[in-house]
Design a protein around this motif. Structure first.
Motif, PDB file in Angstrom:
ATOM      1  N   VAL A   1     -25.463  -7.463 -77.965  1.00 17.75           N
ATOM      2  CA  VAL A   1     -24.389  -7.411 -77.297  1.00 17.75           C
ATOM      3  C   VAL A   1     -23.564  -6.757 -77.893  1.00 17.75           C
ATOM      4  O   VAL A   1     -22.908  -6.998 -79.046  1.00 17.75           O
ATOM      5  CB  VAL A   1     -24.001  -8.921 -77.035  1.00 17.75           C
TER       6      VAL A   1
ATOM      7  N   TYR B   1     -32.154  -9.586 -78.416  1.00 15.00           N
ATOM      8  CA  TYR B   1     -31.073  -9.076 -77.460  1.00 15.00           C
ATOM      9  C   TYR B   1     -29.863  -8.756 -78.332  1.00 15.00           C
ATOM     10  O   TYR B   1     -29.959  -9.155 -79.557  1.00 15.00           O
ATOM     11  CB  TYR B   1     -30.826  -9.702 -76.268  1.00 15.00           C
TER      12      TYR B   1
ATOM     13  N   THR C   1     -25.203  -5.948 -72.718  1.00 19.22           N
ATOM     14  CA  THR C   1     -26.264  -6.799 -73.074  1.00 19.22           C
ATOM     15  C   THR C   1     -27.385  -5.793 -72.889  1.00 19.22           C
ATOM     16  O   THR C   1     -28.049  -5.495 -72.014  1.00 19.22           O
ATOM     17  CB  THR C   1     -26.503  -8.188 -72.381  1.00 19.22           C
TER      18      THR C   1
ATOM     19  N   TYR D   1     -22.397  -9.875 -62.912  1.00 23.09           N
ATOM     20  CA  TYR D   1     -23.377  -9.147 -63.985  1.00 23.09           C
ATOM     21  C   TYR D   1     -23.867  -7.668 -62.900  1.00 23.09           C
ATOM     22  O   TYR D   1     -23.983  -7.763 -61.817  1.00 23.09           O
ATOM     23  CB  TYR D   1     -24.795  -9.739 -64.012  1.00 23.09           C
TER      24      TYR D   1
ATOM     25  N   CYS E   1     -18.890  -7.021 -71.531  1.00 24.42           N
ATOM     26  CA  CYS E   1     -19.709  -6.575 -72.606  1.00 24.42           C
ATOM     27  C   CYS E   1     -20.967  -6.102 -71.982  1.00 24.42           C
ATOM     28  O   CYS E   1     -21.294  -6.040 -70.882  1.00 24.42           O
ATOM     29  CB  CYS E   1     -20.089  -7.750 -73.520  1.00 24.42           C
TER      30      CYS E   1
ATOM     31  N   SER F   1     -21.633  -7.087 -68.072  1.00 24.65           N
ATOM     32  CA  SER F   1     -20.743  -8.405 -67.589  1.00 24.65           C
ATOM     33  C   SER F   1     -19.668  -8.354 -67.672  1.00 24.65           C
ATOM     34  O   SER F   1     -18.762  -7.837 -68.662  1.00 24.65           O
ATOM     35  CB  SER F   1     -21.149  -9.736 -68.552  1.00 24.65           C
TER      36      SER F   1
ATOM     37  N   TYR G   1     -17.711 -20.662 -73.940  1.00 20.83           N
ATOM     38  CA  TYR G   1     -19.267 -20.601 -74.008  1.00 20.83           C
ATOM     39  C   TYR G   1     -19.700 -22.039 -74.145  1.00 20.83           C
ATOM     40  O   TYR G   1     -19.520 -22.558 -75.216  1.00 20.83           O
ATOM     41  CB  TYR G   1     -19.908 -19.665 -74.774  1.00 20.83           C
TER      42      TYR G   1
ATOM     43  N   THR H   1     -32.127 -14.374 -72.727  1.00 20.20           N
ATOM     44  CA  THR H   1     -30.990 -14.625 -73.565  1.00 20.20           C
ATOM     45  C   THR H   1     -31.042 -16.192 -73.831  1.00 20.20           C
ATOM     46  O   THR H   1     -31.852 -16.821 -73.065  1.00 20.20           O
ATOM     47  CB  THR H   1     -29.819 -14.173 -72.822  1.00 20.20           C
ATOM     48  N   LYS H   2     -30.398 -16.737 -74.566  1.00 21.12           N
ATOM     49  CA  LYS H   2     -30.068 -18.167 -74.631  1.00 21.12           C
ATOM     50  C   LYS H   2     -29.810 -19.013 -73.494  1.00 21.12           C
ATOM     51  O   LYS H   2     -30.359 -19.752 -73.149  1.00 21.12           O
ATOM     52  CB  LYS H   2     -28.930 -18.599 -75.793  1.00 21.12           C
ATOM     53  N   GLY H   3     -28.601 -18.280 -72.964  1.00 23.01           N
ATOM     54  CA  GLY H   3     -28.211 -18.795 -71.528  1.00 23.01           C
ATOM     55  C   GLY H   3     -27.126 -19.934 -72.032  1.00 23.01           C
ATOM     56  O   GLY H   3     -27.219 -20.438 -73.023  1.00 23.01           O
ATOM     57  N   HIS H   4     -26.137 -19.978 -70.976  1.00 17.62           N
ATOM     58  CA  HIS H   4     -24.938 -20.855 -71.211  1.00 17.62           C
ATOM     59  C   HIS H   4     -24.408 -21.274 -70.003  1.00 17.62           C
ATOM     60  O   HIS H   4     -24.555 -20.544 -69.177  1.00 17.62           O
ATOM     61  CB  HIS H   4     -24.032 -20.481 -72.225  1.00 17.62           C
TER      62      HIS H   4
HETATM   63  C1  PAN Z   1     -23.100 -12.667 -70.887  1.00 16.20           C
HETATM   64  C2  PAN Z   1     -23.765 -13.277 -71.932  1.00 16.20           C
HETATM   65  C3  PAN Z   1     -24.780 -12.188 -72.807  1.00 16.20           C
HETATM   66  C4  PAN Z   1     -25.540 -12.960 -73.951  1.00 16.20           C
HETATM   67  O1  PAN Z   1     -21.999 -11.564 -71.401  1.00 16.20           O
HETATM   68  O2  PAN Z   1     -22.929 -13.883 -73.043  1.00 16.20           O
HETATM   69  O3  PAN Z   1     -25.534 -11.557 -71.877  1.00 16.20           O
HETATM   70  O4  PAN Z   1     -26.316 -14.014 -73.322  1.00 16.20           O
HETATM   71  P1  PAN Z   1     -25.889 -15.653 -74.158  1.00 16.20           P
HETATM   72  O5  PAN Z   1     -24.508 -15.752 -74.187  1.00 16.20           O
HETATM   73  O6  PAN Z   1     -26.361 -16.361 -73.177  1.00 16.20           O
HETATM   74  O7  PAN Z   1     -26.489 -15.483 -75.480  1.00 16.20           O
HETATM   75  C5  PAN Z   1     -22.116 -13.713 -70.494  1.00 16.20           C
HETATM   76  O8  PAN Z   1     -22.722 -14.472 -69.603  1.00 16.20           O
HETATM   77  N1  PAN Z   1     -20.894 -14.095 -70.673  1.00 16.20           N
HETATM   78  O9  PAN Z   1     -20.169 -15.069 -70.191  1.00 16.20           O
END
Ligand code: PAN
Ligand code: ZN
Length: 185
Positions: free
Chosen positions: A57, A55, A74, A102, A72, A153, A161, A88-91
Motif C-alpha cells: 500500500v 500486498y 493497493t 475503489y 492510496c 481508494s 480502521y 487484503t486483511k479487510g476491515h
Molecule cells: C484501503 C485498504 C487497503 C489495504 O485503502 O486499507 O486496500 O487493505 P487492508 O486495510 O484491509 O489491509 C481501504 O479500504 N481504506 O479504507
C-alpha cells in the motif's frame, strides 16, 4: 499534521506499480496474515519457505480530520494459499458513517462486502468504480493467477480502521481458484 494549505499530487507509475511521491509505504507478507486463510497450516508452511509479500500500500498523508480525504494505491500480488487467492486483511471503518470508493486500475480483482448477514461481491476490472457504502466491511482479492491486481481508494480521513471486527465477525465468503477463474464459497 494540522492542515493542508497547498494543493499537492502524486503519480502512479503503471509500469512499476509504484506511487511516486508517496508518504507512507506498507507491505503485508504471509506472516502478517496469520489466521486469515482457511488453511493456516499451509500459510505457515509457505511463510517458512519464503515469506512473500501478499500486498503493498502506498499512501499520502493528510490530517485525520472530517472533510479531508485519505487516498492510496493497493497492489495485491498473484498467488494462493491452498487454492484461496491472495487478499487484503479487510476491515470496517470505525466511523460507521464513512463510505469509500475503489477504482480498478490493473488486473482482475474481487471486492467482497459484508454487512451483518448481507454479502455482496463486485468484480473489479480496469476502470471499474465501486462504491462501498458506510457500515460495510470490505476486502479485496486478486483473482488472477499471473498478474497483480491494482486499485486506487479514496475515503474520509476520519474513518479509522477496525481490523478487530473483521476478525471477530470474519468475512464468511472465501474466494477459491477454480479452473482458470475463481469460485466463491
Ligand atoms: C484501503 C485498504 C487497503 C489495504 O485503502 O486499507 O486496500 O487493505 P487492508 O486495510 O484491509 O489491509 C481501504 O479500504 N481504506 O479504507
Ligand atoms: Zn476502507
Amino acid at each position: 499534521m494540522d492542515e493542508i494549505k497547498n494543493p499537492f499530487y502524486s503519480t502512479f507509475i503503471r509500469e512499476k506499480n509504484i506511487l511516486e511521491g508517496y508518504d507512507v509505504y506498507e507491505e503485508r507478507k504471509l506472516s502478517d496474515l496469520k489466521g486469515y486463510f482457511e488453511d493456516e497450516n499451509e500459510r505457515f508452511k509457505m511463510e517458512q519457505k519464503e515469506n512473500k509479500i501478499i500486498y503493498r500500500v502506498y499512501k499520502k498523508n493528510v490530517p485525520l480530520h472530517e472533510g479531508e480525504l485519505l487516498h492510496c494505491e493497493t497492489i495485491i500480488e498473484p498467488g494462493n494459499v491452498n487454492g484461496e487467492f491472495f487478499m487484503t486483511k479487510g476491515h470496517y471503518h470505525v466511523n460507521e458513517k464513512c463510505a469509500e470508493i475503489y477504482y480498478g486500475q490493473k488486473g482482475k480483482g474481487l471486492l467482497v462486502l459484508q454487512n451483518g448477514s448481507e454479502f455482496k461481491c463486485i468484480e473489479m476490472n480496469p476502470d471499474t468504480i465501486a462504491y462501498i457504502p458506510a457500515g460495510w466491511g470490505h476486502r479485496t482479492i486478486n483473482v488472477s493467477s499471473d498478474e497483480p491486481f491494482v486499485f486506487f481508494s479514496i475515503w474520509p480521513a476520519d474513518s479509522g480502521y477496525d481490523y478487530k471486527r473483521a476478525v471477530v465477525e470474519p468475512f464468511e465468503r472465501r474466494v477459491i481458484k477454480f479452473e482458470n477463474s475463481y469460485k466463491i464459497k
